[in-house]
Motif scaffolding. Structure first.
Motif, mmCIF file in Angstrom:
data_model
loop_
_atom_site.group_PDB
_atom_site.id
_atom_site.type_symbol
_atom_site.label_atom_id
_atom_site.label_comp_id
_atom_site.label_asym_id
_atom_site.label_seq_id
_atom_site.Cartn_x
_atom_site.Cartn_y
_atom_site.Cartn_z
ATOM 1 N N LYS A 104 34.746 5.346 -30.650
ATOM 2 C CA LYS A 104 34.757 5.061 -32.275
ATOM 3 C C LYS A 104 34.725 6.072 -32.903
ATOM 4 N N ASN A 105 34.009 7.304 -32.650
ATOM 5 C CA ASN A 105 33.778 8.663 -33.570
ATOM 6 C C ASN A 105 35.226 9.222 -33.483
ATOM 7 N N LEU A 106 35.780 9.381 -32.424
ATOM 8 C CA LEU A 106 37.222 9.968 -32.480
ATOM 9 C C LEU A 106 38.089 9.318 -33.393
ATOM 10 N N ARG A 107 38.180 7.988 -33.315
ATOM 11 C CA ARG A 107 39.150 7.173 -34.255
ATOM 12 C C ARG A 107 38.736 7.262 -35.759
ATOM 13 N N ARG A 108 37.334 7.334 -35.867
ATOM 14 C CA ARG A 108 37.088 7.680 -37.228
ATOM 15 C C ARG A 108 37.370 8.871 -37.710
ATOM 16 N N TYR A 109 37.085 9.968 -36.993
ATOM 17 C CA TYR A 109 37.404 11.354 -37.534
ATOM 18 C C TYR A 109 39.089 11.513 -37.658
ATOM 19 N N ILE A 110 39.828 10.917 -36.899
ATOM 20 C CA ILE A 110 41.244 10.973 -36.720
ATOM 21 C C ILE A 110 41.858 10.285 -38.098
ATOM 22 N N VAL A 111 41.342 9.248 -38.045
ATOM 23 C CA VAL A 111 41.941 8.190 -39.291
ATOM 24 C C VAL A 111 41.329 9.000 -40.731
ATOM 25 N N ALA A 112 40.045 9.238 -40.554
ATOM 26 C CA ALA A 112 39.535 10.038 -41.981
ATOM 27 C C ALA A 112 40.210 11.230 -42.557
ATOM 28 N N TYR A 113 40.683 12.063 -41.329
ATOM 29 C CA TYR A 113 41.485 13.144 -41.819
ATOM 30 C C TYR A 113 43.019 13.183 -41.878
ATOM 31 N N GLY A 114 43.306 11.997 -41.798
ATOM 32 C CA GLY A 114 44.833 11.862 -42.027
ATOM 33 C C GLY A 114 45.819 11.323 -41.066
ATOM 34 N N GLY A 115 44.985 11.378 -39.776
ATOM 35 C CA GLY A 115 45.921 11.301 -38.613
ATOM 36 C C GLY A 115 46.283 9.597 -38.341
ATOM 37 N N LYS A 116 47.123 9.289 -37.621
ATOM 38 C CA LYS A 116 47.613 8.013 -37.196
ATOM 39 C C LYS A 116 47.215 7.842 -35.710
ATOM 40 N N LEU A 117 46.744 6.755 -35.273
ATOM 41 C CA LEU A 117 46.412 6.334 -34.053
ATOM 42 C C LEU A 117 47.425 5.264 -33.402
ATOM 43 N N GLU A 118 47.827 5.308 -32.307
ATOM 44 C CA GLU A 118 48.958 4.678 -31.747
ATOM 45 C C GLU A 118 48.142 3.996 -30.379
ATOM 46 N N ASN A 119 48.679 2.748 -30.391
ATOM 47 C CA ASN A 119 47.966 1.835 -29.241
ATOM 48 C C ASN A 119 48.435 2.169 -27.804
ATOM 49 N N ASP A 120 49.607 2.963 -27.798
ATOM 50 C CA ASP A 120 50.007 3.396 -26.478
ATOM 51 C C ASP A 120 51.061 4.725 -26.559
ATOM 52 N N ILE A 121 51.219 5.425 -25.429
ATOM 53 C CA ILE A 121 51.967 6.590 -25.569
ATOM 54 C C ILE A 121 53.330 6.261 -25.870
ATOM 55 N N ASN A 122 53.956 6.758 -27.056
ATOM 56 C CA ASN A 122 55.270 6.637 -27.241
ATOM 57 C C ASN A 122 55.923 8.028 -27.981
ATOM 58 N N GLU A 123 57.181 7.930 -28.508
ATOM 59 C CA GLU A 123 57.552 9.074 -28.838
ATOM 60 C C GLU A 123 57.157 9.772 -30.194
ATOM 61 N N LYS A 124 56.309 8.826 -30.983
ATOM 62 C CA LYS A 124 55.254 9.209 -32.078
ATOM 63 C C LYS A 124 54.361 10.352 -31.714
ATOM 64 N N VAL A 125 53.701 10.064 -30.727
ATOM 65 C CA VAL A 125 52.478 10.418 -30.273
ATOM 66 C C VAL A 125 52.825 12.251 -30.287
ATOM 67 N N ASN A 126 51.775 12.874 -30.622
ATOM 68 C CA ASN A 126 51.890 14.414 -30.560
ATOM 69 C C ASN A 126 50.558 14.789 -29.792
ATOM 70 N N TYR A 127 49.661 14.099 -29.711
ATOM 71 C CA TYR A 127 48.451 14.543 -28.939
ATOM 72 C C TYR A 127 47.812 13.409 -28.157
ATOM 73 N N VAL A 128 47.324 13.767 -27.000
ATOM 74 C CA VAL A 128 46.476 12.695 -26.185
ATOM 75 C C VAL A 128 45.183 13.270 -26.198
ATOM 76 N N VAL A 129 44.204 12.535 -26.484
ATOM 77 C CA VAL A 129 42.734 13.155 -26.429
ATOM 78 C C VAL A 129 42.248 12.511 -25.336
ATOM 79 N N SER A 130 41.436 13.423 -24.222
ATOM 80 C CA SER A 130 40.924 13.038 -23.032
ATOM 81 C C SER A 130 39.895 13.739 -22.692
ATOM 82 N N ASN A 131 38.959 13.196 -21.875
ATOM 83 C CA ASN A 131 37.997 13.866 -21.283
ATOM 84 C C ASN A 131 38.349 13.967 -19.781
ATOM 85 N N SER A 132 39.446 13.497 -19.472
ATOM 86 C CA SER A 132 39.891 13.715 -17.894
ATOM 87 C C SER A 132 40.606 15.032 -17.701
#
Length: 124
Positions: A50-78
Protein backbone atom coordinates in the motif's frame (compact mmCIF):
# COMPACT_ATOMS: atom_id res chain seq x y z
CA UNK A 1 -27.97 24.38 9.99
CA UNK A 2 -24.77 22.52 9.08
CA UNK A 3 -24.49 21.02 5.64
CA UNK A 4 -23.17 17.52 5.09
CA UNK A 5 -22.35 18.35 1.49
CA UNK A 6 -18.60 17.71 1.01
CA UNK A 7 -18.47 20.35 -1.72
CA UNK A 8 -19.42 23.01 0.79
CA UNK A 9 -16.76 21.97 3.31
CA UNK A 10 -14.25 24.53 4.57
CA UNK A 11 -10.99 24.30 2.63
CA UNK A 12 -9.03 26.89 4.58
CA UNK A 13 -6.83 26.21 7.57
CA UNK A 14 -4.09 28.04 9.42
CA UNK A 15 -0.38 27.38 9.20
CA UNK A 16 1.78 27.20 12.32
CA UNK A 17 2.52 30.93 12.01
CA UNK A 18 -1.18 31.83 11.77
CA UNK A 19 -1.35 32.45 8.02
CA UNK A 20 -4.43 31.26 6.20
CA UNK A 21 -3.79 28.25 3.98
CA UNK A 22 -6.06 27.30 1.15
CA UNK A 23 -5.97 24.29 -1.11
CA UNK A 24 -4.49 26.53 -3.81
CA UNK A 25 -1.56 27.59 -1.59
CA UNK A 26 -0.37 24.04 -0.94
CA UNK A 27 2.47 23.36 -3.36
CA UNK A 28 2.04 20.37 -5.67
CA UNK A 29 4.11 17.26 -5.07
CA UNK A 30 7.07 16.77 -7.39
CA UNK A 31 6.42 14.30 -10.20
CA UNK A 32 9.79 12.58 -10.45
CA UNK A 33 8.14 9.25 -11.38
CA UNK A 34 6.29 10.89 -14.27
CA UNK A 35 6.27 8.74 -17.44
CA UNK A 36 7.55 5.73 -15.47
CA UNK A 37 5.54 2.53 -15.19
CA UNK A 38 5.86 0.16 -12.25
CA UNK A 39 4.83 -3.36 -11.42
CA UNK A 40 4.89 -4.33 -7.75
CA UNK A 41 5.96 -7.95 -7.41
CA UNK A 42 3.88 -9.99 -4.97
CA UNK A 43 6.74 -10.23 -2.46
CA UNK A 44 5.25 -7.66 -0.05
CA UNK A 45 2.78 -7.68 2.81
CA UNK A 46 -0.32 -5.55 2.18
CA UNK A 47 0.84 -2.63 4.31
CA UNK A 48 4.16 -2.25 2.52
CA UNK A 49 2.50 -2.74 -0.87
CA UNK A 50 0.00 0.00 0.00
CA UNK A 51 2.82 2.43 0.88
CA UNK A 52 4.68 1.64 -2.33
CA UNK A 53 1.55 2.21 -4.40
CA UNK A 54 0.87 5.48 -2.58
CA UNK A 55 4.38 6.85 -3.19
CA UNK A 56 4.55 5.78 -6.82
CA UNK A 57 1.20 7.34 -7.70
CA UNK A 58 1.71 10.46 -5.54
CA UNK A 59 4.91 11.29 -7.40
CA UNK A 60 3.47 10.77 -10.87
CA UNK A 61 4.22 7.11 -11.60
CA UNK A 62 1.83 4.65 -13.20
CA UNK A 63 1.05 1.23 -11.75
CA UNK A 64 0.50 -1.74 -14.02
CA UNK A 65 -1.47 -4.84 -12.97
CA UNK A 66 0.84 -7.17 -14.87
CA UNK A 67 4.18 -7.07 -16.58
CA UNK A 68 3.81 -5.67 -20.07
CA UNK A 69 5.77 -3.62 -22.58
CA UNK A 70 5.00 -0.37 -20.69
CA UNK A 71 6.63 -1.43 -17.42
CA UNK A 72 10.01 0.14 -16.67
CA UNK A 73 10.53 -1.08 -13.11
CA UNK A 74 9.58 -4.20 -11.19
CA UNK A 75 9.73 -3.47 -7.46
CA UNK A 76 10.51 -6.54 -5.38
CA UNK A 77 11.90 -7.79 -2.07
CA UNK A 78 12.93 -11.04 -3.74
CA UNK A 79 16.32 -12.09 -4.99
CA UNK A 80 16.66 -12.87 -8.67
CA UNK A 81 14.38 -15.78 -9.55
CA UNK A 82 12.56 -17.63 -12.30
CA UNK A 83 9.72 -15.07 -12.32
CA UNK A 84 12.19 -12.38 -13.34
CA UNK A 85 13.59 -14.55 -16.12
CA UNK A 86 10.05 -15.05 -17.48
CA UNK A 87 9.27 -11.35 -17.18
CA UNK A 88 12.23 -10.51 -19.40
CA UNK A 89 10.67 -12.58 -22.18
CA UNK A 90 7.71 -10.15 -22.12
CA UNK A 91 9.81 -6.99 -21.77
CA UNK A 92 13.57 -7.23 -22.14
CA UNK A 93 14.16 -3.66 -20.89
CA UNK A 94 12.79 -4.28 -17.39
CA UNK A 95 14.75 -3.13 -14.39
CA UNK A 96 14.23 -4.99 -11.12
CA UNK A 97 14.64 -2.72 -8.10
CA UNK A 98 14.42 -3.02 -4.35
CA UNK A 99 11.70 -1.00 -2.60
CA UNK A 100 14.42 1.02 -0.88
CA UNK A 101 14.83 2.90 -4.16
CA UNK A 102 11.22 4.12 -4.02
CA UNK A 103 11.69 5.16 -0.39
CA UNK A 104 15.01 6.90 -1.15
CA UNK A 105 13.41 8.90 -3.98
CA UNK A 106 10.56 9.86 -1.69
CA UNK A 107 12.91 10.94 1.10
CA UNK A 108 15.04 13.07 -1.27
CA UNK A 109 11.95 14.30 -3.15
CA UNK A 110 13.69 13.54 -6.45
CA UNK A 111 14.73 10.67 -8.66
CA UNK A 112 17.91 9.15 -7.24
CA UNK A 113 20.16 6.76 -9.19
CA UNK A 114 18.66 3.28 -9.18
CA UNK A 115 21.85 1.34 -9.87
CA UNK A 116 22.69 0.51 -6.25
CA UNK A 117 19.09 -0.71 -5.74
CA UNK A 118 19.06 -3.13 -8.68
CA UNK A 119 18.26 -6.79 -8.30
CA UNK A 120 20.40 -8.77 -10.71
CA UNK A 121 21.04 -12.40 -11.61
CA UNK A 122 24.36 -12.04 -9.78
CA UNK A 123 22.43 -11.60 -6.51
CA UNK A 124 21.21 -15.21 -6.47
Amino acid sequence: MESDDIYEAETESESEDGRKLTEASIPPLPNFFNSKHFFIHNSFDESEKKNLRRYIVAYGGKLENDINEKVNYVVSNSNWNEDFEKALTVNETLLFVKPKWIFACTAKQKLVPFQCYLITANDE
